[in-house]
Design a protein around this motif. Sequence first.
Motif, PDB file in Angstrom:
ATOM      1  N   GLU A   1      -7.746  58.965 -31.015  1.00 13.82           N
ATOM      2  CA  GLU A   1      -9.130  59.283 -31.378  1.00 13.82           C
ATOM      3  C   GLU A   1     -10.008  58.037 -31.273  1.00 13.82           C
ATOM      4  OE1 GLU A   1     -12.286  61.747 -32.491  1.00 13.82           O
ATOM      5  OE2 GLU A   1     -10.226  62.245 -31.881  1.00 13.82           O
ATOM      6  N   LYS A   2      -9.456  56.904 -31.676  1.00 10.82           N
ATOM      7  CA  LYS A   2     -10.211  55.652 -31.608  1.00 10.82           C
ATOM      8  C   LYS A   2     -10.526  55.294 -30.162  1.00 10.82           C
ATOM      9  CE  LYS A   2     -10.207  50.894 -33.301  1.00 10.82           C
ATOM     10  NZ  LYS A   2      -9.462  49.858 -34.065  1.00 10.82           N
ATOM     11  N   GLU A   3      -9.558  55.478 -29.269  1.00  2.00           N
ATOM     12  CA  GLU A   3      -9.767  55.187 -27.843  1.00  2.00           C
ATOM     13  C   GLU A   3     -10.900  56.039 -27.279  1.00  2.00           C
ATOM     14  OE1 GLU A   3      -6.117  55.790 -25.789  1.00  2.00           O
ATOM     15  OE2 GLU A   3      -5.085  54.100 -26.748  1.00  2.00           O
ATOM     16  N   ILE A   4     -10.907  57.310 -27.671  1.00  2.00           N
ATOM     17  CA  ILE A   4     -11.958  58.224 -27.201  1.00  2.00           C
ATOM     18  C   ILE A   4     -13.317  57.771 -27.715  1.00  2.00           C
ATOM     19  CG2 ILE A   4     -12.858  60.579 -27.380  1.00  2.00           C
ATOM     20  CD1 ILE A   4      -9.913  61.514 -27.538  1.00  2.00           C
ATOM     21  N   LEU A   5     -13.380  57.406 -28.990  1.00  7.42           N
ATOM     22  CA  LEU A   5     -14.650  56.986 -29.593  1.00  7.42           C
ATOM     23  C   LEU A   5     -15.149  55.672 -28.995  1.00  7.42           C
ATOM     24  CD1 LEU A   5     -13.929  57.884 -33.336  1.00  7.42           C
ATOM     25  CD2 LEU A   5     -15.436  59.092 -31.747  1.00  7.42           C
ATOM     26  N   VAL A   6     -14.223  54.754 -28.710  1.00  7.83           N
ATOM     27  CA  VAL A   6     -14.599  53.479 -28.093  1.00  7.83           C
ATOM     28  C   VAL A   6     -15.189  53.721 -26.709  1.00  7.83           C
ATOM     29  CG1 VAL A   6     -13.692  51.345 -27.089  1.00  7.83           C
ATOM     30  CG2 VAL A   6     -12.981  52.035 -29.383  1.00  7.83           C
ATOM     31  N   ALA A   7     -14.537  54.591 -25.940  1.00  7.48           N
ATOM     32  CA  ALA A   7     -15.031  54.908 -24.594  1.00  7.48           C
ATOM     33  C   ALA A   7     -16.421  55.534 -24.652  1.00  7.48           C
ATOM     34  CB  ALA A   7     -14.053  55.848 -23.899  1.00  7.48           C
ATOM     35  N   GLN A   8     -16.639  56.412 -25.625  1.00  9.10           N
ATOM     36  CA  GLN A   8     -17.954  57.032 -25.781  1.00  9.10           C
ATOM     37  C   GLN A   8     -19.013  56.011 -26.175  1.00  9.10           C
ATOM     38  OE1 GLN A   8     -17.186  60.034 -28.714  1.00  9.10           O
ATOM     39  NE2 GLN A   8     -16.437  61.546 -27.220  1.00  9.10           N
ATOM     40  N   ALA A   9     -18.631  55.098 -27.081  1.00  7.46           N
ATOM     41  CA  ALA A   9     -19.579  54.098 -27.562  1.00  7.46           C
ATOM     42  C   ALA A   9     -19.919  53.080 -26.479  1.00  7.46           C
ATOM     43  CB  ALA A   9     -19.011  53.388 -28.789  1.00  7.46           C
ATOM     44  N   GLN A  10     -18.971  52.743 -25.638  1.00 10.33           N
ATOM     45  CA  GLN A  10     -19.206  51.760 -24.580  1.00 10.33           C
ATOM     46  C   GLN A  10     -20.238  52.251 -23.572  1.00 10.33           C
ATOM     47  OE1 GLN A  10     -15.214  51.042 -23.183  1.00 10.33           O
ATOM     48  NE2 GLN A  10     -14.952  49.233 -24.477  1.00 10.33           N
ATOM     49  N   ASP A  11     -20.327  53.557 -23.419  1.00 11.75           N
ATOM     50  CA  ASP A  11     -21.326  54.128 -22.500  1.00 11.75           C
ATOM     51  C   ASP A  11     -22.753  53.885 -22.991  1.00 11.75           C
ATOM     52  OD1 ASP A  11     -19.378  55.022 -20.801  1.00 11.75           O
ATOM     53  OD2 ASP A  11     -19.317  57.062 -21.638  1.00 11.75           O
ATOM     54  N   SER A  12     -22.864  53.558 -24.269  1.00 16.74           N
ATOM     55  CA  SER A  12     -24.205  53.329 -24.832  1.00 16.74           C
ATOM     56  C   SER A  12     -24.793  51.991 -24.400  1.00 16.74           C
ATOM     57  CB  SER A  12     -24.152  53.382 -26.362  1.00 16.74           C
ATOM     58  OG  SER A  12     -23.425  52.260 -26.877  1.00 16.74           O
ATOM     59  N   GLY A  13     -23.926  51.066 -23.921  1.00 15.75           N
ATOM     60  CA  GLY A  13     -24.388  49.755 -23.476  1.00 15.75           C
ATOM     61  C   GLY A  13     -24.684  48.791 -24.601  1.00 15.75           C
ATOM     62  N   LYS A  14     -24.307  49.141 -25.819  1.00 12.28           N
ATOM     63  CA  LYS A  14     -24.584  48.286 -26.974  1.00 12.28           C
ATOM     64  C   LYS A  14     -23.579  47.129 -27.030  1.00 12.28           C
ATOM     65  CE  LYS A  14     -26.897  51.568 -30.061  1.00 12.28           C
ATOM     66  NZ  LYS A  14     -27.318  52.515 -29.042  1.00 12.28           N
ATOM     67  N   PRO A  15     -23.901  46.045 -27.739  1.00 13.98           N
ATOM     68  CA  PRO A  15     -22.991  44.895 -27.870  1.00 13.98           C
ATOM     69  C   PRO A  15     -21.681  45.291 -28.552  1.00 13.98           C
ATOM     70  CG  PRO A  15     -25.199  44.314 -28.583  1.00 13.98           C
ATOM     71  CD  PRO A  15     -25.208  45.797 -28.385  1.00 13.98           C
ATOM     72  N   ALA A  16     -20.648  44.487 -28.318  1.00 12.30           N
ATOM     73  CA  ALA A  16     -19.296  44.790 -28.820  1.00 12.30           C
ATOM     74  C   ALA A  16     -19.261  44.921 -30.334  1.00 12.30           C
ATOM     75  CB  ALA A  16     -18.320  43.715 -28.361  1.00 12.30           C
ATOM     76  N   GLU A  17     -20.001  44.043 -31.035  1.00 15.19           N
ATOM     77  CA  GLU A  17     -19.958  44.084 -32.503  1.00 15.19           C
ATOM     78  C   GLU A  17     -20.616  45.371 -33.046  1.00 15.19           C
ATOM     79  OE1 GLU A  17     -23.422  41.349 -31.295  1.00 15.19           O
ATOM     80  OE2 GLU A  17     -21.351  41.758 -30.712  1.00 15.19           O
ATOM     81  N   ILE A  18     -21.637  45.849 -32.338  1.00 18.61           N
ATOM     82  CA  ILE A  18     -22.288  47.099 -32.740  1.00 18.61           C
ATOM     83  C   ILE A  18     -21.355  48.282 -32.460  1.00 18.61           C
ATOM     84  CG2 ILE A  18     -24.245  48.630 -32.377  1.00 18.61           C
ATOM     85  CD1 ILE A  18     -24.949  46.032 -33.774  1.00 18.61           C
ATOM     86  N   ILE A  19     -20.683  48.209 -31.297  1.00 18.28           N
ATOM     87  CA  ILE A  19     -19.733  49.271 -30.935  1.00 18.28           C
ATOM     88  C   ILE A  19     -18.618  49.369 -31.971  1.00 18.28           C
ATOM     89  CG2 ILE A  19     -17.914  49.884 -29.281  1.00 18.28           C
ATOM     90  CD1 ILE A  19     -19.758  48.939 -27.059  1.00 18.28           C
ATOM     91  N   GLU A  20     -18.138  48.216 -32.441  1.00 13.79           N
ATOM     92  CA  GLU A  20     -17.057  48.194 -33.443  1.00 13.79           C
ATOM     93  C   GLU A  20     -17.500  48.882 -34.727  1.00 13.79           C
ATOM     94  OE1 GLU A  20     -14.137  44.992 -35.742  1.00 13.79           O
ATOM     95  OE2 GLU A  20     -15.505  44.318 -34.173  1.00 13.79           O
ATOM     96  N   LYS A  21     -18.744  48.624 -35.154  1.00 12.30           N
ATOM     97  CA  LYS A  21     -19.266  49.265 -36.357  1.00 12.30           C
ATOM     98  C   LYS A  21     -19.453  50.766 -36.152  1.00 12.30           C
ATOM     99  CE  LYS A  21     -21.689  45.222 -38.204  1.00 12.30           C
ATOM    100  NZ  LYS A  21     -23.007  44.650 -38.568  1.00 12.30           N
ATOM    101  N   MET A  22     -19.918  51.140 -34.942  1.00  3.13           N
ATOM    102  CA  MET A  22     -20.105  52.558 -34.632  1.00  3.13           C
ATOM    103  C   MET A  22     -18.776  53.305 -34.687  1.00  3.13           C
ATOM    104  SD  MET A  22     -22.763  52.250 -31.415  1.00  3.13           S
ATOM    105  CE  MET A  22     -22.473  53.955 -30.914  1.00  3.13           C
ATOM    106  N   VAL A  23     -17.767  52.704 -34.068  1.00  2.00           N
ATOM    107  CA  VAL A  23     -16.443  53.342 -34.024  1.00  2.00           C
ATOM    108  C   VAL A  23     -15.847  53.432 -35.425  1.00  2.00           C
ATOM    109  CG1 VAL A  23     -14.057  53.080 -33.216  1.00  2.00           C
ATOM    110  CG2 VAL A  23     -15.967  52.699 -31.638  1.00  2.00           C
ATOM    111  N   GLY A  24     -16.022  52.364 -36.217  1.00  5.10           N
ATOM    112  CA  GLY A  24     -15.514  52.373 -37.591  1.00  5.10           C
ATOM    113  C   GLY A  24     -16.106  53.505 -38.402  1.00  5.10           C
ATOM    114  N   GLY A  25     -17.407  53.711 -38.262  1.00  7.49           N
ATOM    115  CA  GLY A  25     -18.080  54.790 -38.982  1.00  7.49           C
ATOM    116  C   GLY A  25     -17.630  56.163 -38.516  1.00  7.49           C
ATOM    117  N   ARG A  26     -17.437  56.312 -37.216  1.00 12.92           N
ATOM    118  CA  ARG A  26     -17.010  57.605 -36.680  1.00 12.92           C
ATOM    119  C   ARG A  26     -15.563  57.931 -37.046  1.00 12.92           C
ATOM    120  NH1 ARG A  26     -19.802  57.181 -30.625  1.00 12.92           N
ATOM    121  NH2 ARG A  26     -21.982  57.288 -31.362  1.00 12.92           N
TER     122      ARG A  26
END
Length: 292
Positions: free
Chosen positions: A203-228
């Motif tokens: 599930e984390k891999e799927i969420l990371v892949a989805q978040a990376q498409d947003s183009g946001k910085p890595a630290e923001i992506i990490e927070k997004m994935v953590g929340g999801r």
Amino acid sequence: MSITAAMVKELREITGAGMMECKKALVETDGNIEVAIENMRKSGAAKAAKKSGRVAADGIVKVAASADNKTAVLVEVNCETDFVAKDENFLGFTDAVVNAALDAKATDVETVMAVEIDGKSLEQLRTDLVAKIGENIQVRRVQLVECADGAVGHYSHGKNIGVVVATTGGDEELIKDLAMHIAAANPEYISEAQVPAAQLEKEKEILVAQAQDSGKPAEIIEKMVGGRIRKYLAEITLVGQPFVKDPDMTVEKLLNSKNANVVEFVRFEVGEGIEKKVDNFVEEVMAQARGN
């Protein structure tokens, strides 16, 4: 003559009948498969076998519990149509199955079907019922729940959903509320600790892949994935879900307020996981028109 597992398997493959029925037929014919098939056809077992390949995705989930509320059992008995699921003969057979499962503290279907009632095994009664009603009928699964140090409660939503829940602490009302919640919200696990690491990682891999498409910085992506991930865990775990009778409170807070814990729960829904054929009559007519 000794009846081997291979002989029983061969007869089952030929007739489609149940294991107990095939073994009985072979014992009666001293291992003669051809005579066993003939006898089964005469007794109606062969008629039942012809229906065994048809999809039985309707039926009923039934629950029974011991008088001391320490043991409960869930069974699913399937048929092909809702009409038969309401038939008194089918309902009577289902009652016999769930009561036999509770009395025997059965943990598998084979044990239940071997139970005898008035000189006939439940497997033979099933075969007789198939021949009488004309639909495929199968006892699909059985689940036993025991809680020596607490209590077991249950809830049935019509004929389609049944829940058994075991707790320590709390009271009868709490257990009933929990069972109703589980029926409605369908959690997969009690708590995060039960979620398999592989499932969480996927599930984390799927969420990371989805978040990376947003183009946001890595630290923001990490927070997004953590929340999801936290949201995902709240959705699939019982204690993380909002309590259906009071969405402002999680089930975990409800349990804490009652000084209670959920030890185990089981939820059955009729036909879940069974692929039911849906006839497309338009395509069927078109195929006939094309001469196919």
